[in-house]
Structures are given as C-alpha cells and as structure tokens.
Scaffold this motif. Structure first.
Motif, PDB file in Angstrom:
ATOM      1  N   GLN A 229       0.827  -1.200   0.000  1.00  0.00           N
ATOM      2  CA  GLN A 229       0.000   0.000   0.000  1.00  0.00           C
ATOM      3  C   GLN A 229       0.864   1.255   0.000  1.00  0.00           C
ATOM      4  N   GLU A 230       1.959   1.207   0.732  1.00  0.00           N
ATOM      5  CA  GLU A 230       2.880   2.340   0.755  1.00  0.00           C
ATOM      6  C   GLU A 230       3.614   2.481  -0.581  1.00  0.00           C
ATOM      7  N   VAL A 231       3.867   1.365  -1.244  1.00  0.00           N
ATOM      8  CA  VAL A 231       4.466   1.428  -2.583  1.00  0.00           C
ATOM      9  C   VAL A 231       3.574   2.251  -3.504  1.00  0.00           C
ATOM     10  N   LEU A 232       2.280   2.008  -3.463  1.00  0.00           N
ATOM     11  CA  LEU A 232       1.346   2.735  -4.339  1.00  0.00           C
ATOM     12  C   LEU A 232       1.386   4.232  -4.052  1.00  0.00           C
ATOM     13  N   THR A 233       1.498   4.604  -2.783  1.00  0.00           N
ATOM     14  CA  THR A 233       1.568   6.019  -2.424  1.00  0.00           C
ATOM     15  C   THR A 233       2.815   6.672  -3.015  1.00  0.00           C
ATOM     16  N   VAL A 234       3.955   5.988  -2.901  1.00  0.00           N
ATOM     17  CA  VAL A 234       5.208   6.550  -3.404  1.00  0.00           C
ATOM     18  C   VAL A 234       5.193   6.617  -4.926  1.00  0.00           C
ATOM     19  N   VAL A 235       4.622   5.614  -5.588  1.00  0.00           N
ATOM     20  CA  VAL A 235       4.530   5.653  -7.050  1.00  0.00           C
ATOM     21  C   VAL A 235       3.754   6.890  -7.495  1.00  0.00           C
ATOM     22  N   ASP A 236       2.666   7.209  -6.807  1.00  0.00           N
ATOM     23  CA  ASP A 236       1.901   8.415  -7.139  1.00  0.00           C
ATOM     24  C   ASP A 236       2.761   9.670  -6.985  1.00  0.00           C
ATOM     25  N   GLN A 237       3.626   9.683  -5.982  1.00  0.00           N
ATOM     26  CA  GLN A 237       4.512  10.833  -5.773  1.00  0.00           C
ATOM     27  C   GLN A 237       5.549  10.934  -6.887  1.00  0.00           C
ATOM     28  N   ILE A 238       6.032   9.802  -7.343  1.00  0.00           N
ATOM     29  CA  ILE A 238       6.981   9.809  -8.469  1.00  0.00           C
ATOM     30  C   ILE A 238       6.301  10.350  -9.719  1.00  0.00           C
ATOM     31  N   ASP A 239       5.108   9.844 -10.010  1.00  0.00           N
ATOM     32  CA  ASP A 239       4.396  10.286 -11.211  1.00  0.00           C
ATOM     33  C   ASP A 239       4.020  11.761 -11.136  1.00  0.00           C
ATOM     34  N   ALA A 240       3.793  12.253  -9.922  1.00  0.00           N
ATOM     35  CA  ALA A 240       3.427  13.660  -9.759  1.00  0.00           C
ATOM     36  C   ALA A 240       4.564  14.598 -10.161  1.00  0.00           C
ATOM     37  N   LEU A 241       5.789  14.099 -10.172  1.00  0.00           N
ATOM     38  CA  LEU A 241       6.922  14.933 -10.593  1.00  0.00           C
ATOM     39  C   LEU A 241       6.868  15.227 -12.088  1.00  0.00           C
ATOM     40  N   GLY A 242       6.200  14.375 -12.855  1.00  0.00           N
ATOM     41  CA  GLY A 242       6.055  14.595 -14.297  1.00  0.00           C
ATOM     42  C   GLY A 242       7.349  14.524 -15.073  1.00  0.00           C
ATOM     43  N   LYS A 243       8.322  13.758 -14.570  1.00  0.00           N
ATOM     44  CA  LYS A 243       9.655  13.724 -15.203  1.00  0.00           C
ATOM     45  C   LYS A 243       9.950  12.441 -15.955  1.00  0.00           C
ATOM     46  N   TYR A 244       9.321  11.344 -15.582  1.00  0.00           N
ATOM     47  CA  TYR A 244       9.807  10.036 -16.002  1.00  0.00           C
ATOM     48  C   TYR A 244       8.820   9.310 -16.906  1.00  0.00           C
ATOM     49  N   SER A 245       9.385   8.577 -17.861  1.00  0.00           N
ATOM     50  CA  SER A 245       8.587   7.762 -18.771  1.00  0.00           C
ATOM     51  C   SER A 245       9.483   6.683 -19.359  1.00  0.00           C
ATOM     52  N   LEU A 246       8.892   5.720 -20.046  1.00  0.00           N
ATOM     53  CA  LEU A 246       9.683   4.686 -20.709  1.00  0.00           C
ATOM     54  C   LEU A 246      10.467   5.294 -21.867  1.00  0.00           C
ATOM     55  N   PHE A 247      11.744   4.944 -21.975  1.00  0.00           N
ATOM     56  CA  PHE A 247      12.540   5.382 -23.110  1.00  0.00           C
ATOM     57  C   PHE A 247      12.060   4.617 -24.340  1.00  0.00           C
TER      58      PHE A 247
END
Length: 520
Positions: A229-247
């Motif tokens: 459940q905490e993994v899901l929270t952190v993933v949302d925080q990563i996505d909120a940065l708007g920096k990362y995607s698949l190359f």
C-alpha cells in the motif's frame, strides 16, 4: 589495496581528533599544507569534496559495479547467469558460499559501512561550515540519500545490522549489536524521507541524487518489505513529478549516447580515463575480442534464454529457437547468429570471432546489455564510461502492478501496466496479456515480466529471495554448447537460509555482539 571496515575508519577518526586535541592544548599550531580535522572542512568546496567521496563508493564492486559481477550479487547468483571459477560470487549462485568467503560477503558489508561512515561524517561537517540554507539542505539530502541506500543494501543482503548515525569510539565499534530487520529498514526509510524533503527534482549536476531518485529507492525498499500500500503512495509521488517515462528504445537504454534519459531515476556515473573512474562492464561482461583481457566471465544461461516468449505467443521453433522471440532477448544476450561490429576482426557473425573468457566452458551465449558497440569504440580495459542504471521507470510501473495485485486491487489495471512494458517501446512489441486474469495468473505474469525486463541488471536475486521461490526454481543445470554438464546450481535444492548472506566471520571476530545469521 586492502579494504578496511567501518571500525577502522572510526578508529582513524578518533586518533585524528585526539592528535588535534593535543595540538590545541600544547602548541595551538596546525600544519597549513596538510588536511587535518583542525583545518578541514572550512568551506563549501570542502563539503563537496566529502560528498564526492561518498558517491565514489557506489562504483565499488559489490555495490553497483562490474555488471553481472557486482551489481547486488547480481544475476550471476540466479538461474539467469553463470559465473565460471570458484569465486564467492559463483558460490553465491550455486550453494557453496561460506561465512569465511570474501568478495560479496565481506565487500558488501565493509563498503556499505564505508558509505555510512562518509555520510555521517558529511552530516557532522555540514554543521561546522557556513552554508546558505539551500546548499545546506541539498548536501544534507544527498548524505541521507546515500546512507539510506547503504542501509537498504545491508537489510536486503544480511537482515538486521548495526545502525550507526554518528562517529563511534573504538570500544563502541567493538560492542555494537545488530538492530532488527524492521529497524534497519526503518532507518533506510527515514533517511530516504529526509532526502525526499530536502532534494530538488533536478540536480545541480548530472548524476547527483534528486527527489525522484530518493522516491524511487524508497519505493524499492518498501517493495522488498512487502509494504504494497505504501508502494502505491510513493509511485503516485513519483508520477506527480512529471519527469519520467519509458525510453522509446529498450536497446538504446544501455547505450552511451542515451545516458541520463527520461527513464532513469538514478544511475552511477562513470568516465573513462587514467584515474580508474570507469566501469569493468566491458571487461567482465561484454563479448570478447579473442584476448584473455576481454570477454564474458559472467554469462547469461540457457535457462534465461528459454524464459523469453515469442513475439506472437506461438510455440518456440526448435529448429530456429532464437527467432521470433521477444526482442529483449537479442538486446540482452548475444546469441549464435548475432551480428557484431568488428574490433580486432572484420564484421562477423557470432561465434565467428566473439569469445567468452578462455577459462569459461560456456561458449555459445554472451551478454549484450551494457556492452560497448561498435567494438572499435571499446575503451581501455576496465574503463567503460557507460553508466550503471540503479533505478528506472519500468521498475516503477512493475512495482505498481505488483502492489495492485498483492493488495487486491483491480487486476486489469495491473495487467495494463505490465502491457505498457511489453508494447509501449518502439523496439519491443510483443503480444499483450489479456484482461480478466486471476490473481494467481497475474502474479505469475508479473514475476515473469520482472525477470525478463531486468535480466542481467541484478534485481532477480532480490526478487527470488523476497518472493521465497528459491525452492521452486532450483536445482538448475548449466550446460555447455555441446550439451555437457558444467555445474548444477544448488544441486541438493535451495535452503531457506540462503535468503540472507552470512555476516562476515572477519567482522564477528572483531565484535562478539554480531550474532551470525541462522544456518551459516
């Protein structure tokens, strides 16, 4: 060079401070042409020097270095790869390891504590130097990031370990006891949280830690603890940065020209040159050039090759078993028939000139991921400038998929995330998984996808242990190109105590309170 452990570092610090104290009392004079605790650190340049020293430990083998040889014991300790020779790395993968072995057993311990020592010293030094608030928070964030990384590696490898947050006296170092596994992970998470709070989204220099890097490694630490459940929270925080995607290119992810791309959350920076700041990837894990100084001593196995699906989901053609396969196979493994741009030879079709190490009986497969191509661009042996990716966005997607599956979430949502990895790149497009899978089947597909996506990147060893599947996958036979048996990994089956490395006996001899892991 003899590697000293954390206790030696601490003792030297104590002696240095004692010598300085004597100078204060009797002479009040300090040498101005040497670095001592009396004149160092003095300014931000000195703080940055300390920071660089902490980052430098990431290049050590048994931390993040040398491809199959050192990246987290790596795939050489799994059915994915074979290590020839009687080294501790090889023993880790075949059930012959002992607490008296060096290499991964000793080096991971001493070098992680080397990072911890340097991070602690950096945090103490920051308080002594006048810095503006922004710089102070940045350096503190990076120190906590590096310390969290070290405690994460220690927890994953050894279980609970001594937690050290400041300089120790010699007596303290010889008596400190192991913390629990939960407390060790908690220390890592606390350090990551400090880093997340202090670090910016973009680093002032390429290769330094960012908020995204700290979030990514926190996510992995939570994943390894099963805190989904905490993994899901952190993933949302990563996505909120708007920096990362698949190359867009899986093959291109591991090319020099694409370093630090949008998929990379954190990597270890290398440069070629005279000061040994390069990597040994090309020497130990790349396809050979016919010389003993080059060529794979750590090679992918048939067991890994056989795990790759066909592009369209059809059965593998036994007469053309390397064709119509998931494109990631040939981007990861040099298979018979692969085209190689020549170095000492004209352009050729493997195996017409590409060689594994002469001492390695395994001749028909070699590693391609992290390989310098064309061979004409090969650096001086052991001086590859190709960065080692520690965390990339595909890991974020698959961690989220795993967390959804394990928390009873929407399985179709998890499958859609897995399918992104299978279909979203320009050069990897294989049959998408269907919707409507059961939890059990979705879990199986997720675990398979992690093995394939991160093959030869060093994550499978941790996955096997945290999923508790060692007994299900071993023994594994390693056969040469003629079908002859080279060795059997865990011939008597996998034992539970192999889920942790032994505490080095050399460390236990220094501290009777370091209780050995069960079974060792």
């Amino acid at each position: 060079m003899r590697i000293k452990n954390i206790f030696t570092y601490t003792l030297l610090t104590v002696l240095l401070l004692s010598a300085t104290s004597c100078a204060d009392e009797f002479l009040d004079l300090f040498p101005e042409d040497k670095i001592t605790s009396a004149n160092f650190p003095q300014n931000e340049s000195d703080i940055k020097l300390l920071l660089n020293g902490a980052y430098a430990h990431l290049r050590e083998n048994s931390i993040y270095n040398e491809g199959l040889f050192g990246f987290g014991v790596l795939d050489g300790a799994t059915p994915n790869a074979f290590n020839w020779g009687n080294t501790p790395i090889a023993k880790t993968g075949n059930g012959q390891l002992s607490a008296n072995d060096g290499d991964i057993v000793t080096f991971r311990w001493t070098r992680c504590y080397g990072i911890i020592f340097r991070a602690n010293y950096l945090l103490e030094s920051i308080k002594k130097v006048e810095l503006n608030t922004e710089a102070k928070l940045l350096y503190e964030g990076e120190a906590h990031f590096l310390r969290g990384l070290a405690y994460s590696l220690l927890a994953d490898s050894y279980g609970g370990v001594p937690i050290i947050e400041s300089s120790l006296t010699t007596e303290e170092a010889r008596t400190i006891a192991r913390a629990t596994l939960a407390d060790t992970w908690s220390q890592a998470i606390a350090d990551y949280d400090e880093a997340i709070q202090n670090l910016p989204s973009d680093a002032p220099e390429v290769g330094r830690a960012t908020k995204g890097a700290a979030l990514g490694l926190k996510m992995r630490a939570l994943l390894y603890q099963g805190k989904y459940q905490e993994v899901l929270t952190v993933v949302d925080q990563i996505d909120a940065l708007g920096k990362y995607s698949l190359f867009p290119s899986y093959e291109g992810l591991f090319r020099l020209e694409n370093e630090n791309n949008e998929e990379v959350l954190f990597d270890v920076q290398y440069i070629s040159g005279e000061n040994s700041q390069g990597s040994l990837h090309d020497q130990y894990c790349g396809t050979g050039t016919g010389s003993w100084t080059r060529g794979s001593r750590y090679v992918p196995t048939d067991d890994l090759v056989n795990a790759y699906e066909t592009i369209d989901g059809s059965p593998v053609d036994p007469d053309n078993k390397y064709e119509n396969r998931d494109p990631r196979l040939k981007f990861t493994v040099v298979t018979p028939g692969s085209f190689i741009l020549g170095y000492q030879f004209p352009n050729y079709i493997y195996p017409g000139g590409a060689f594994n190490h002469p001492g390695n009986r395994f001749k028909h497969l070699s590693s391609r991921k992290y390989r310098i191509e064309p061979e004409a661009s090969l650096p001086v042996s052991g001086q590859s400038s190709l960065n080692n990716i520690v965390m990339r966005y595909a890991d974020v997607l698959l961690a989220k998929a795993e967390a959804i599956i394990e928390t009873g979430g929407n399985i179709d949502e998890a499958v859609a995330l897995i399918n992104r990895v299978r279909t979203e790149r320009d050069d990897v497009k294989i049959t998408a998984l269907p919707m409507g899978l059961s939890v059990e089947v979705a879990r199986e597909k997720l675990r398979h996808e992690r093995r394939i996506e991160f093959a030869l990147e060093g994550l499978y060893w941790s996955d096997i242990r945290r999923w508790k599947i060692g007994a299900d996958i071993y023994p594994v036979e390693i056969k040469d190109h003629t079908g002859g048996l080279i060795e059997t990994k865990f011939p008597n089956g996998y034992l539970d105590y192999y889920d942790l490395l032994p505490i080095p006996n050399s460390e236990i001899s220094l501290n009777e309170n370091l209780v050995q892991n069960p079974g060792w």
